[in-house]
Design a protein around this motif. Structure first.
Motif, short mmCIF file in Angstrom:
data_model
loop_
_atom_site.label_atom_id
_atom_site.label_comp_id
_atom_site.label_asym_id
_atom_site.label_seq_id
_atom_site.Cartn_x
_atom_site.Cartn_y
_atom_site.Cartn_z
N GLY A 19 0.82 -1.22 0.00
CA GLY A 19 0.00 0.00 0.00
C GLY A 19 0.84 1.25 0.00
O GLY A 19 0.60 2.17 0.78
N GLY A 20 1.86 1.30 -0.87
CA GLY A 20 2.71 2.49 -0.96
C GLY A 20 2.21 3.46 -2.01
O GLY A 20 1.01 3.50 -2.33
N SER A 21 3.13 4.25 -2.57
CA SER A 21 2.74 5.30 -3.52
C SER A 21 1.89 4.72 -4.64
O SER A 21 0.82 5.24 -4.97
CB SER A 21 3.99 5.96 -4.11
OG SER A 21 4.78 6.51 -3.09
N PRO A 86 16.45 4.17 3.37
CA PRO A 86 15.14 4.16 4.05
C PRO A 86 14.05 3.75 3.08
O PRO A 86 14.13 4.04 1.88
CB PRO A 86 14.97 5.63 4.47
CG PRO A 86 15.82 6.42 3.54
CD PRO A 86 16.95 5.52 3.11
N ARG A 87 13.03 3.07 3.55
CA ARG A 87 11.87 2.65 2.74
C ARG A 87 10.65 2.67 3.65
O ARG A 87 10.67 2.06 4.73
CB ARG A 87 12.03 1.20 2.22
CG ARG A 87 13.15 0.94 1.26
CD ARG A 87 12.82 1.35 -0.16
NE ARG A 87 13.13 2.71 -0.44
CZ ARG A 87 12.63 3.43 -1.44
NH1 ARG A 87 11.75 2.91 -2.25
NH2 ARG A 87 13.00 4.67 -1.63
N GLY A 88 9.61 3.33 3.24
CA GLY A 88 8.42 3.45 4.07
C GLY A 88 7.71 2.12 4.28
O GLY A 88 7.63 1.30 3.36
N LYS A 89 7.21 1.91 5.51
CA LYS A 89 6.49 0.69 5.84
C LYS A 89 5.20 1.08 6.54
O LYS A 89 5.09 1.00 7.77
CB LYS A 89 7.37 -0.18 6.75
CG LYS A 89 6.76 -1.53 7.07
CD LYS A 89 7.61 -2.30 8.06
CE LYS A 89 6.99 -3.66 8.31
NZ LYS A 89 7.76 -4.44 9.29
N SER A 94 6.79 4.59 0.94
CA SER A 94 7.87 5.58 0.98
C SER A 94 7.29 6.98 0.79
O SER A 94 7.91 7.97 1.19
CB SER A 94 8.92 5.26 -0.10
OG SER A 94 9.49 4.00 0.16
N GLY A 95 6.10 7.06 0.21
CA GLY A 95 5.43 8.36 0.06
C GLY A 95 4.98 8.95 1.39
O GLY A 95 4.57 10.11 1.44
N ALA A 96 5.06 8.16 2.47
CA ALA A 96 4.69 8.69 3.79
C ALA A 96 5.91 9.26 4.51
O ALA A 96 5.78 9.93 5.54
CB ALA A 96 4.05 7.59 4.63
C1 LIG Z 1 13.36 9.29 2.52
C2 LIG Z 1 12.84 9.34 1.12
C3 LIG Z 1 12.78 10.56 0.46
C4 LIG Z 1 12.30 10.62 -0.85
N1 LIG Z 1 12.05 11.84 -1.40
C5 LIG Z 1 11.37 11.91 -2.56
C6 LIG Z 1 10.92 13.16 -3.06
O1 LIG Z 1 11.09 14.21 -2.42
N2 LIG Z 1 10.26 13.18 -4.25
C7 LIG Z 1 10.06 12.05 -4.98
O2 LIG Z 1 9.51 12.14 -6.09
N3 LIG Z 1 10.47 10.84 -4.52
C8 LIG Z 1 11.07 10.74 -3.31
N4 LIG Z 1 11.41 9.53 -2.81
C9 LIG Z 1 11.14 8.32 -3.62
C10 LIG Z 1 9.66 7.93 -3.64
O3 LIG Z 1 9.09 8.06 -2.37
C11 LIG Z 1 9.55 6.49 -4.17
O4 LIG Z 1 10.11 6.42 -5.47
C12 LIG Z 1 8.12 5.99 -4.26
O5 LIG Z 1 7.45 6.20 -3.04
C13 LIG Z 1 8.12 4.50 -4.62
O6 LIG Z 1 6.80 4.03 -4.60
P1 LIG Z 1 6.48 2.48 -4.67
O7 LIG Z 1 5.00 2.37 -4.72
O8 LIG Z 1 7.28 1.86 -5.74
O9 LIG Z 1 7.03 1.84 -3.29
P2 LIG Z 1 6.71 2.24 -1.79
O10 LIG Z 1 6.05 3.57 -1.71
O11 LIG Z 1 7.99 2.07 -1.03
O12 LIG Z 1 5.63 1.19 -1.31
C14 LIG Z 1 5.85 -0.18 -1.12
C15 LIG Z 1 4.90 -0.64 0.00
O13 LIG Z 1 4.78 -2.06 -0.07
C16 LIG Z 1 4.79 -2.60 1.24
N5 LIG Z 1 5.26 -3.98 1.13
C17 LIG Z 1 6.50 -4.40 0.80
N6 LIG Z 1 6.54 -5.74 0.75
C18 LIG Z 1 5.28 -6.17 1.04
C19 LIG Z 1 4.70 -7.47 1.14
N7 LIG Z 1 5.42 -8.58 0.90
N8 LIG Z 1 3.40 -7.56 1.49
C20 LIG Z 1 2.66 -6.44 1.73
N9 LIG Z 1 3.18 -5.18 1.65
C21 LIG Z 1 4.47 -5.06 1.30
C22 LIG Z 1 5.74 -1.68 2.00
O14 LIG Z 1 5.55 -1.79 3.37
C23 LIG Z 1 5.40 -0.32 1.40
O15 LIG Z 1 4.37 0.31 2.12
C24 LIG Z 1 11.92 9.42 -1.52
C25 LIG Z 1 11.99 8.19 -0.86
C26 LIG Z 1 12.43 8.14 0.45
C27 LIG Z 1 12.46 6.81 1.16
#
Ligand SMILES: Cc1cc2nc3c(=O)[nH]c(=O)nc-3n(C[C@H](O)[C@H](O)[C@H](O)COP(=O)(O)OP(=O)(O)OC[C@H]3O[C@@H](n4cnc5c(N)ncnc54)[C@H](O)[C@@H]3O)c2cc1C
Length: 533
Positions: A19-21, A86-89, A94-96
């Motif tokens: 449930g990330g970005s 770091p990676r949001g959980k 990570s959007g949080a």
């Molecule tokens: C500190 C930080 C600063 C950043 N700053 C910026 C910024 O200013 N601007 C920008 O554009 N980008 C920024 N980024 C990057 C951006 O946040 C990420 O590229 C984007 O959030 C990735 O989205 P995602 O959906 O791929 O993964 P994520 O948002 O990381 O979501 C993955 C989710 O899946 C869940 N998950 C993982 N494995 C499982 C499983 N097996 N079962 C159930 N759930 C699971 C995790 O807990 C997490 O909630 C930053 C990132 C970080 C960490």
């Protein structure tokens, strides 16, 4: 509904893993029609941590219970250091916890994806998806921005030091850009951010909150998907563990993996999807040979250039109870800053088709990810490598299949170091401009001027970090390393797609959240059989 129990329905039309970005967008779009039963599974807790909403507090969430807080393997070309990842959980992922900068990337990024054979991914074809999710409060009435999406994007009131950075960059010969996301090229400016009324507008807030009352959307937090259920070449469900027991949740249509660039390949590998030889070597029964899973890892290397400033000149003096109370009661004041207020895109050579360097300016010290808070006041300008040539890998820790081994191979291709050196010199040139002289009190990082290229290279190896932008580990394409096709279907399997930052074939020139949200928007249309918007 949000819960972490498993009673009731154990079969859904769509199951979204993570449930990330990206996952928040898909949960919203797929559940828009009440005929479809949608389940969103998130490993982390609900997004109730108070710091999520406070823009200036994002780094205070590092290593908290909503950050996986990973480190890379020792990086041979970066003084054998382990770099923080770091990676949001939590809901919002990570959007949080990110820095909220709204940046889409350069036209050349998406045209490059399309030129590599990914039909439908050129800049002109993805632009409508960027606009669909966007509600831009500042840039209206042009072809580049949306006003009717859920995700609030706004211009910030920059700190006076950030204004001075802009003046210095212009004095150094860089053009000013009013809007980084209007098909812009090189230039400097102030970032837009996903901040609404002084608070982070996280993907969970923007996309899940309006949808969570829908009876056909079930949100389960604190539930990690252990592996996928494969029947032949079809994914028919997911396995989760609760109270020490494994449970199978079945899917009628498709599973959509949105677990992010670290966890999406881990989930595939745990499920036996990956390189046969590698899986066998770590004791996992191979199910589907796909050698690219976990490879092609890319991130943006970034170097610190930090100065002390005169007393009380920067945001460092603003981190106090008075300003926290001000934010709590009015959502105004310095806590509304995302710190990385200023930015820029530069070319290391004029003949390049697109910028290859980026800048982030913070009117504050940003030392060691914010873990180290020096006394006094500072300002930070970070040169960033936009298109690193080095490629890394995410794999499973053989002693614990829930832990990643993250090896980005920083500076493994020597050209990357040389280019970041150029960026470092360009950043120095900006910070040395006369307009900053009354505020500058001397170098903090590096501690003193670096004499020659060799000294700069050593400094970069000893201080380079990653900008928290891992992508590419489940690459889209048709070559031997590709994991998904241009419809985001895993090659050779049915009933499953990947729709997060991991599918980027090459990293975008800019921060990676907006393109990830675009990917999720486009995936929703593919899943629902809708044509180009
Ligand atoms: C500190 C930080 C600063 C950043 N700053 C910026 C910024 O200013 N601007 C920008 O554009 N980008 C920024 N980024 C990057 C951006 O946040 C990420 O590229 C984007 O959030 C990735 O989205 P995602 O959906 O791929 O993964 P994520 O948002 O990381 O979501 C993955 C989710 O899946 C869940 N998950 C993982 N494995 C499982 C499983 N097996 N079962 C159930 N759930 C699971 C995790 O807990 C997490 O909630 C930053 C990132 C970080 C960490």
């Amino acid at each position: 509904m949000c819960s972490s129990t498993l009673e009731g329905n154990m079969e859904y039309d769509y199951i979204i893993v993570g449930g990330g970005s990206a996952g928040c967008v898909l949960a919203n779009r797929l559940s828009a029609n009440s005929d479809r039963q949608v389940l969103l599974l998130e490993a982390g807790p609900v997004d109730s941590h108070p710091y999520i909403k406070i823009p200036a507090a994002f780094y205070k969430l590092f290593k908290s219970k909503i950050d996986y807080g990973f480190y890379t393997e020792p990086q041979a070309c970066a003084a054998n250091r382990k770099l923080f990842v770091p990676r949001g959980k939590t809901l919002g992922g990570s959007g949080a916890i990110n820095a909220m900068i709204y940046m889409r990337g350069h036209r050349a990024d998406f045209d490059g994806w399309a030129a590599a054979g990914n039909k439908g991914w050129s800049y002109d074809e993805v632009l409508p998806y960027f606009k669909r999710s966007e509600c831009n409060g500042s840039f209206q009435g042009n072809d580049f921005h949306g006003q009717t999406g859920e995700w609030h994007i706004s211009s910030q009131q920059p700190h006076p030091l950030t204004q001075l950075y802009l003046a210095a960059a212009k004095d150094a010969g860089h053009a000013e850009l009013a809007d980084f996301n209007a098909d812009a090229d090189a230039g400097v400016g102030i970032h837009q951010a996903n901040i609404k009324n002084g608070k982070r507008h996280s993907p969970a807030h923007a996309f899940l909150v309006p949808a969570r009352g829908r009876e056909n959307l079930t949100i389960k937090t604190g539930l990690q998907v252990e592996r996928l259920q494969l029947d032949g070449a079809r994914v028919t469900g997911v396995w989760v563990q609760l109270h020490g027991r494994m449970h199978l949740i079945k899917v009628r249509k498709e599973v959509i993996v949105t677990a992010g660039s670290i966890h999406s390949p881990l989930l595939l590998l745990r499920s036996g999807i990956g390189d046969h030889h590698y899986l066998q070597s770590i004791g996992i029964a191979p199910q589907h040979h796909l050698p690219g899973v976990g490879h092609n890892l890319q991130d943006h290397p970034v170097a610190p250039l930090i100065y002390r400033t005169v007393r009380r000149a920067s945001l460092d003096s603003a981190d106090n109870l008075w300003n926290l109370s001000r934010w709590l009661f009015t959502q105004k004041g310095p806590f509304t800053s995302n710190l990385a207020e200023g930015g820029g895109f530069l070319r290391s050579r004029p003949d390049l088709p697109a910028p290859d360097l980026q800048l982030h300016f913070a009117p504050a010290f940003f030392v060691d990810h914010g873990f180290n808070k020096p006394k006094g006041n500072g300002m930070s300008l970070a040169p960033i490598l936009l298109q690193p040539k080095s490629r890394g890998r995410v794999s499973l820790d053989p002693s614990n299949f829930h832990k990643p081994l993250i090896d980005p191979q920083v500076f493994q291709v020597a050209e990357d170091l040389q280019l970041l050196r150029t960026g470092f010199k360009m950043a120095l040139q900006i910070m040395q401009q006369e307009v900053l002289a009354p505020w500058r009190k001397g170098l903090f990082m590096p501690q003193s001027a670096l004499e020659d290229d060799a000294a700069i290279d050593q400094y970069l190896r000893e201080n380079v970090e990653l900008l928290y932008h891992p992508v590419g580990t489940c690459k889209m394409g048709n070559d031997a390393q590709a994991v998904v096709d241009d419809q985001l279907r895993i090659h050779g399997l049915e009933g499953i797609r990947i729709a997060d930052a991991s599918i980027m074939p090459t990293i975008t020139r800019g921060n990676t959240q907006a393109p990830t949200i675009m990917i999720a928007e486009k995936a929703a249309d593919m899943l629902l059989g809708r044509g180009v918007i």
